[in-house]
Design a protein around this motif. Sequence first.
Motif, mmCIF file in Angstrom:
data_model
loop_
_atom_site.group_PDB
_atom_site.id
_atom_site.type_symbol
_atom_site.label_atom_id
_atom_site.label_comp_id
_atom_site.label_asym_id
_atom_site.label_seq_id
_atom_site.Cartn_x
_atom_site.Cartn_y
_atom_site.Cartn_z
ATOM 1 N N ASP A 1 0.855 -1.189 0.000
ATOM 2 C CA ASP A 1 0.000 0.000 0.000
ATOM 3 C C ASP A 1 0.890 1.238 0.000
ATOM 4 O OD1 ASP A 1 -2.340 -1.533 0.125
ATOM 5 O OD2 ASP A 1 -2.247 -1.628 2.321
ATOM 6 N N GLU B 1 0.955 5.513 0.245
ATOM 7 C CA GLU B 1 0.283 6.791 0.503
ATOM 8 C C GLU B 1 1.014 7.872 -0.277
ATOM 9 O OE1 GLU B 1 -0.893 9.863 4.159
ATOM 10 O OE2 GLU B 1 0.257 8.033 4.578
ATOM 11 N N VAL C 1 1.952 12.524 1.214
ATOM 12 C CA VAL C 1 2.235 12.622 2.648
ATOM 13 C C VAL C 1 2.859 13.984 2.957
ATOM 14 C CG1 VAL C 1 2.511 10.151 2.958
ATOM 15 C CG2 VAL C 1 4.500 11.536 2.371
ATOM 16 N N LEU D 1 5.646 10.449 -1.082
ATOM 17 C CA LEU D 1 4.967 9.170 -0.902
ATOM 18 C C LEU D 1 5.619 8.371 0.209
ATOM 19 C CD1 LEU D 1 6.802 6.647 -2.265
ATOM 20 C CD2 LEU D 1 6.125 7.831 -4.343
ATOM 21 N N ARG D 2 4.862 7.371 0.675
ATOM 22 C CA ARG D 2 5.383 6.515 1.743
ATOM 23 C C ARG D 2 4.766 5.136 1.642
ATOM 24 N NH1 ARG D 2 6.186 8.091 8.114
ATOM 25 N NH2 ARG D 2 6.631 6.009 8.903
ATOM 26 N N ALA D 3 5.594 4.122 1.810
ATOM 27 C CA ALA D 3 5.152 2.736 1.934
ATOM 28 C C ALA D 3 5.934 2.116 3.082
ATOM 29 C CB ALA D 3 5.405 1.965 0.647
#
Length: 440
Positions: A92, A94, A97, A104-106
């Motif tokens: 998933d 995001e 952020v 983005l971040r995972a």
Amino acid sequence: MTLHDEPTQPDDSYLRSVAAATARAVAGAEPLRSPFSGADPAVRAAADRWIERHGADLVELSRDLHAHPEEAFEEHRSAARVAELLGAHGHDVEVGVGGLPTALRAEAGSGGPHLAVLAEYDALPGIGHGCGHNVICAAGTGGFLAAAAAVESVGGRVSLIGTPAEEGGGGKELLARAGVFEDVDAVAMLHPFSHDIAAHPFLGRRQVEVVFRGVAAHASAQPFMGRNALDAVVATYQGVAMLRQHLPSTDRVHGIITDGGKRPNVVPDRAAAVFYVRSADPGSMSDLVRRVEAIARGAAEMTGCGVELHWDRSPGYLPIRHNAALAARWAVHQAGRGRTALPRGVVPEHITGSTDLGNLSYRMPAIHPMIGLGEESLSLHTEEFAAAAGSAAGDRATVDGAAGLALTALDYLADPELREATRTEFAEAGGPLDVSAYFA
């Protein structure tokens, strides 16, 4: 055409002497070693196998970003492309952020400790990926994915944080202010370069726009009724030039005149310049800021102009504080890929720039190793470097770098003695600093 129509080309004798001295130093350099065990060999082997299976996907990502460069804060396609690859591997993502649409971040794993691998993907105006951020992004993405595939075996968490706008926008600082790194214990990323280096210094950098306000007058009929803002800018520029003699060899001040008036027959009532102020130490950078401000205010006094100083419209950058314990693990793993990550000081330390990773390195332990593209004459921010970043050498750096980041991350999560050494080293270097205080 006269003999003076073209600029005189700089003599490259100094560069050639530096290159020769560097080659001798590289040839005699001892490889870095680490006293720590890191992750279990079986875990490291699993990460290596992931890299070998999916290396082509990482190269494809690097080449795709290289072919479609996007400038700071506009990296929408690049961020989407990273998110697509992460999603294809079951993660998933995001996007957006920290209030930045292209951040983005995972994340994978659970609990602590937590290491974040960082990815940059912005390009330079007119040059494209002349700083090789396509390699940074693809290697970081691959490093996260390979570590994530093995994280359950070691415990803790690994994340990928996509950080926009390193090229002057200060994306990492903006994300830090938004709390994105609050639960992160350490960060790791790489940067392509002319050489493989475990810990190369980067300078802190602040930027200032100096705006002078004068009084307009007819430059022929009544020049005595004017107050020349351009004179103030020129005096500031010359004052900075004289200041350079008295700076440490690591420090830099350089700038351009952005407004010099409108017409020769009107005394300029507005003129402006922009300067970059760089230093190898946060304290000396603050002192250099005060000295540049004093020059500008002195120029205003001597010309009868008003002056406004606008510091850091984008966040300033601190110099990097490297974590040697963690960097040594990187060097060990690069040796396994046939690379020798040189210790600090082998490559001349004045051949450097600035990065917003420095700001994070005063908040938590950090590494920012350099990975060589096979040409020792390469210089960052050039068309030649952009070409190398999109070549077979860039492909190899992407795959080797992804392996190095994955294995270093797994070492950190698996080895409590390495983590303790990392924390101790960070504390002895001064611990976390109030980064915002250096930009007040």
